[in-house]
Design a protein around this motif. Structure first.
Motif, PDB file in Angstrom:
ATOM      1  N   LYS A   1       0.873  -1.098   0.076  1.00 45.57           N
ATOM      2  CA  LYS A   1      -0.092  -0.088   0.015  1.00 45.57           C
ATOM      3  C   LYS A   1       1.087   1.158   0.068  1.00 45.57           C
ATOM      4  O   LYS A   1       0.097   2.390   0.062  1.00 45.57           O
ATOM      5  N   ASN A   2       2.168   1.243   0.000  1.00 46.23           N
ATOM      6  CA  ASN A   2       3.084   2.267   0.007  1.00 46.23           C
ATOM      7  C   ASN A   2       2.736   3.032   1.349  1.00 46.23           C
ATOM      8  O   ASN A   2       2.398   4.465   1.073  1.00 46.23           O
ATOM      9  N   THR A   3       2.505   2.553   2.221  1.00 45.95           N
ATOM     10  CA  THR A   3       1.928   3.370   3.515  1.00 45.95           C
ATOM     11  C   THR A   3       2.949   2.912   4.430  1.00 45.95           C
ATOM     12  O   THR A   3       3.261   1.725   4.799  1.00 45.95           O
ATOM     13  N   VAL A   4       3.073   3.912   5.390  1.00 46.70           N
ATOM     14  CA  VAL A   4       3.922   3.803   6.718  1.00 46.70           C
ATOM     15  C   VAL A   4       3.082   4.180   7.972  1.00 46.70           C
ATOM     16  O   VAL A   4       2.068   5.174   7.656  1.00 46.70           O
ATOM     17  N   TYR A   5       3.236   3.496   8.907  1.00 46.38           N
ATOM     18  CA  TYR A   5       2.331   3.573  10.118  1.00 46.38           C
ATOM     19  C   TYR A   5       3.188   3.792  11.490  1.00 46.38           C
ATOM     20  O   TYR A   5       4.268   3.591  11.397  1.00 46.38           O
ATOM     21  N   LEU A   6       2.538   4.915  12.172  1.00 48.60           N
ATOM     22  CA  LEU A   6       3.096   5.234  13.536  1.00 48.60           C
ATOM     23  C   LEU A   6       2.223   4.876  14.785  1.00 48.60           C
ATOM     24  O   LEU A   6       1.058   5.509  14.789  1.00 48.60           O
ATOM     25  N   GLN A   7       2.287   3.529  15.528  1.00 48.06           N
ATOM     26  CA  GLN A   7       1.552   3.327  16.603  1.00 48.06           C
ATOM     27  C   GLN A   7       2.338   4.064  17.721  1.00 48.06           C
ATOM     28  O   GLN A   7       3.288   3.623  18.073  1.00 48.06           O
ATOM     29  N   MET A   8       1.371   4.812  18.405  1.00 51.16           N
ATOM     30  CA  MET A   8       1.958   5.740  19.676  1.00 51.16           C
ATOM     31  C   MET A   8       0.817   4.980  20.762  1.00 51.16           C
ATOM     32  O   MET A   8      -0.174   5.209  20.687  1.00 51.16           O
ATOM     33  N   ASN A   9       1.618   4.313  21.780  1.00 50.13           N
ATOM     34  CA  ASN A   9       1.208   3.829  22.915  1.00 50.13           C
ATOM     35  C   ASN A   9       1.609   4.752  23.950  1.00 50.13           C
ATOM     36  O   ASN A   9       2.615   5.579  24.150  1.00 50.13           O
ATOM     37  N   SER A  10       0.888   4.586  25.311  1.00 50.29           N
ATOM     38  CA  SER A  10       1.447   5.420  26.443  1.00 50.29           C
ATOM     39  C   SER A  10       1.766   6.984  26.462  1.00 50.29           C
ATOM     40  O   SER A  10       2.635   7.409  26.515  1.00 50.29           O
ATOM     41  N   LEU A  11       0.679   7.556  25.487  1.00 51.81           N
ATOM     42  CA  LEU A  11       0.923   8.848  25.043  1.00 51.81           C
ATOM     43  C   LEU A  11       0.980   9.714  26.214  1.00 51.81           C
ATOM     44  O   LEU A  11       0.298   9.546  27.144  1.00 51.81           O
ATOM     45  N   GLN A  12       1.940  10.774  26.131  1.00 54.55           N
ATOM     46  CA  GLN A  12       2.117  11.949  27.334  1.00 54.55           C
ATOM     47  C   GLN A  12       1.848  13.086  26.690  1.00 54.55           C
ATOM     48  O   GLN A  12       1.819  13.491  25.551  1.00 54.55           O
ATOM     49  N   ALA A  13       1.429  14.076  27.574  1.00 57.63           N
ATOM     50  CA  ALA A  13       1.241  15.541  27.008  1.00 57.63           C
ATOM     51  C   ALA A  13       2.313  16.183  26.194  1.00 57.63           C
ATOM     52  O   ALA A  13       2.021  16.971  25.446  1.00 57.63           O
TER      53      ALA A  13
END
Length: 117
Positions: A75-87
């Motif tokens: 899909k020519n796609t990149v992902y960024l999974q972001m966990n434990s997000l902080q302010a």
């Protein structure tokens, strides 16, 4: 003309998760690397994560262990999974692409990520 279309930003509470997506309109064999940068108000744009043609990755120290970059070559796609997000993760996130065949960087339009504490 290469286009990078981002999606997935939004508002989330601290400790929550978001996944950003970036689809590139370019032949996959032209891609040297794709990555994510972010820019918070009053601060310089900084590298968050990058994934190269060979699959190797790098992360900013501040996101190691919390964020994961991945790609879907079909899909020519990149992902960024972001966990434990902080302010402190609140920023506009920009997709970046570097090509083997063209100098300079390509940038997405940016997507806002806001983490409420």
């Amino acid at each position: 003309q290469v286009q990078l279309v981002e999606s997935g930003g939004g508002l989330v509470q601290a400790g929550g998760s978001l996944r950003l997506s970036c689809a590139a309109s370019i032949n996959i064999f032209s891609i040297k690397s794709m990555g994510w940068y972010r820019q918070a108000p009053g601060k310089q744009r900084e590298l968050v994560a990058v994934i190269r043609r060979d699959g190797s990755t790098n992360y900013a120290d501040s996101v190691k262990g919390r964020f994961t970059i991945s790609r879907d070559g079909a899909k020519n796609t990149v992902y960024l999974q972001m966990n434990s997000l902080q302010a402190e993760d609140t920023a506009v996130y920009y997709c970046n692409l570097k090509s083997f065949f063209q100098s300079g960087d390509y940038w997405g339009q940016g997507t806002q990520v806001t983490v409420s504490s």
